[in-house]
Design an enzyme around this catalytic site. Structure first.
Site, PDB file in Angstrom:
ATOM      1  N   ASN A 121      33.510  15.758  -4.593  1.00  0.00           N
ATOM      2  CA  ASN A 121      32.577  14.236  -4.469  1.00  0.00           C
ATOM      3  C   ASN A 121      33.068  12.815  -4.003  1.00  0.00           C
ATOM      4  OD1 ASN A 121      31.718  12.055  -6.124  1.00  0.00           O
ATOM      5  ND2 ASN A 121      33.086  12.816  -8.147  1.00  0.00           N
ATOM      6  N   LYS A 167      32.808  10.266  -4.660  1.00  0.00           N
ATOM      7  CA  LYS A 167      32.844   9.458  -4.673  1.00  0.00           C
ATOM      8  C   LYS A 167      32.751   7.720  -3.767  1.00  0.00           C
ATOM      9  CE  LYS A 167      36.476  10.553  -7.387  1.00  0.00           C
ATOM     10  NZ  LYS A 167      37.773  10.306  -8.804  1.00  0.00           N
ATOM     11  N   HIS A 221      29.686  11.470 -14.939  1.00  0.00           N
ATOM     12  CA  HIS A 221      31.057  11.330 -14.552  1.00  0.00           C
ATOM     13  C   HIS A 221      31.489  10.503 -15.065  1.00  0.00           C
ATOM     14  CE1 HIS A 221      34.772  10.699 -12.186  1.00  0.00           C
ATOM     15  NE2 HIS A 221      34.631  11.607 -11.746  1.00  0.00           N
ATOM     16  N   GLU A 257      33.690   8.464 -14.735  1.00  0.00           N
ATOM     17  CA  GLU A 257      33.727   6.876 -14.216  1.00  0.00           C
ATOM     18  C   GLU A 257      32.473   6.281 -14.218  1.00  0.00           C
ATOM     19  OE1 GLU A 257      35.128   8.393 -10.110  1.00  0.00           O
ATOM     20  OE2 GLU A 257      37.156   8.384 -10.650  1.00  0.00           O
ATOM     21  N   GLU A 287      36.820  17.487 -16.918  1.00  0.00           N
ATOM     22  CA  GLU A 287      37.460  17.132 -16.057  1.00  0.00           C
ATOM     23  C   GLU A 287      38.226  16.207 -17.238  1.00  0.00           C
ATOM     24  OE1 GLU A 287      36.570  16.432 -12.026  1.00  0.00           O
ATOM     25  OE2 GLU A 287      34.593  15.315 -13.336  1.00  0.00           O
ATOM     26  N   GLY A 316      42.612  12.014 -10.622  1.00  0.00           N
ATOM     27  CA  GLY A 316      43.057  10.677  -9.818  1.00  0.00           C
ATOM     28  C   GLY A 316      43.837  10.163  -9.833  1.00  0.00           C
ATOM     29  N   SER A 332      42.719  15.957  -9.751  1.00  0.00           N
ATOM     30  CA  SER A 332      43.571  16.727  -9.355  1.00  0.00           C
ATOM     31  C   SER A 332      43.952  18.032  -8.816  1.00  0.00           C
ATOM     32  CB  SER A 332      44.940  15.585 -10.086  1.00  0.00           C
ATOM     33  OG  SER A 332      44.654  14.324 -10.057  1.00  0.00           O
TER      34      SER A 332
HETATM   35  C1  PEP Z   1      36.658  13.579  -9.510  1.00  0.00           C
HETATM   36  O1  PEP Z   1      36.718  12.419  -9.488  1.00  0.00           O
HETATM   37  O2  PEP Z   1      35.810  14.189 -10.441  1.00  0.00           O
HETATM   38  C2  PEP Z   1      38.183  14.478  -9.895  1.00  0.00           C
HETATM   39  C3  PEP Z   1      38.453  15.389 -10.248  1.00  0.00           C
HETATM   40  O3  PEP Z   1      38.672  13.899  -8.895  1.00  0.00           O
HETATM   41  P1  PEP Z   1      40.432  13.776  -8.259  1.00  0.00           P
HETATM   42  O4  PEP Z   1      40.454  15.424  -7.511  1.00  0.00           O
HETATM   43  O5  PEP Z   1      40.458  13.102  -7.248  1.00  0.00           O
HETATM   44  O6  PEP Z   1      41.016  13.786  -9.670  1.00  0.00           O
END
Ligand code: PEP
Length: 245
Positions: free
Chosen positions: A10, A12, A93, A95, A160, A166, A200
């Site tokens: 992703n 973003k 998501h 975000e 998640e 992040g 992460s």
């Molecule tokens: C995400 O945005 O879905 C995500 C898991 O980001 P990251 O891998 O940077 O934690």
């Protein structure tokens, strides 16, 4: 039928046309790992060009509107994403839930719109740090699953934990394994639904996370922006042969 792993990137709000060379390398890797699904969700501006360069890599969008068309300035519909040649769309998501106040009911409507357009929805769920600390991670995620997922058809769930996105923090293997087993048990056709972990995931932790029984792949933000890191995560995925789907 085996449940195929999905390694999903992703991007973003990152990426310009000049960054799409990334796909050449990942497309090569995708041919050598035909046992896996590999996807990249670039920003909407790059969807069409990405599809042309993707080879065996699946291309996804990062969101879609619940309606097929209409007066919704700035939004894109699942039909438009399909028309651009994409295969899947991430919905819900954290975000977007946070930045745009998206509710589980809207996420479900988006997932259903994606299915109707012939796209695979990747539905994100996950608890806040306080939910886990106060012992309600499972009830929060269980509620999100019950209200964000369509009643039928194929979809993917990405678990998640919000505090791991992040931040460089990952959930423990026990917590990931436990939550994935909980999610699978709470789904009506749990054995057929792929459940990804996100938060992460990096080259140094991918192998142990992807080896967990109920983990069917990963949703990857930061590490999907660097071709070497994303390739290392793909390489770390186990080859699955005998699983019932
Ligand atoms: C995400 O945005 O879905 C995500 C898991 O980001 P990251 O891998 O940077 O934690």
């Amino acid at each position: 039928m085996a449940r195929r792993m999905l390694i999903a990137g992703n991007w973003k709000m990152n990426g310009l046309r000049q960054d799409l060379g990334f796909l050449d390398e990942i497309a090569d890797l995708a041919y050598s790992r035909a046992d896996l699904d590999i996807s990249i969700s670039p920003p909407a501006t790059l969807l069409n060009q990405a599809v042309k360069m993707a080879g065996a890599v699946k291309i996804g969008a990062q969101d879609c509107h619940i309606r097929r068309s209409g007066a919704h300035t700035g939004d894109i519909s699942a039909d438009m994403i399909k028309d651009a040649g994409a295969d899947l769309v991430i919905v819900g998501h954290s975000e977007r839930r946070d930045d745009h106040g998206e509710t589980c009911e809207q996420v479900r409507a988006k997932a259903e719109a994606a299915q109707a357009a012939g796209l695979l929805p990747v539905i994100c769920v996950g608890e806040l740090e306080a939910d886990r600390r106060e012992g309600r991670a499972e009830s929060v995620v269980g509620q999100q699953i019950a209200t964000s997922c369509p009643a039928s058809g194929d979809y993917v769930i990405a678990y998640e934990p919000v505090w791991a996105i992040g931040t460089g923090l990952t959930a423990s293997l026990d917590d990931i394994g436990g939550m994935h087993a909980f999610i699978r048990a709470s789904l009506r056709k749990g054995e057929t639904i792929r459940i990804l972990y996100g938060g992460s995931v990096k080259p140094n932790n991918a192998e142990e996370i992807l080896a967990l029984d109920d983990v069917d792949g990963a949703l990857i933000g930061g590490a999907s922006l660097k071709v070497a890191d994303f390739a290392a995560i793909i390489t770390a995925a186990p080859i699955r042969i005998a699983r019932s789907r």
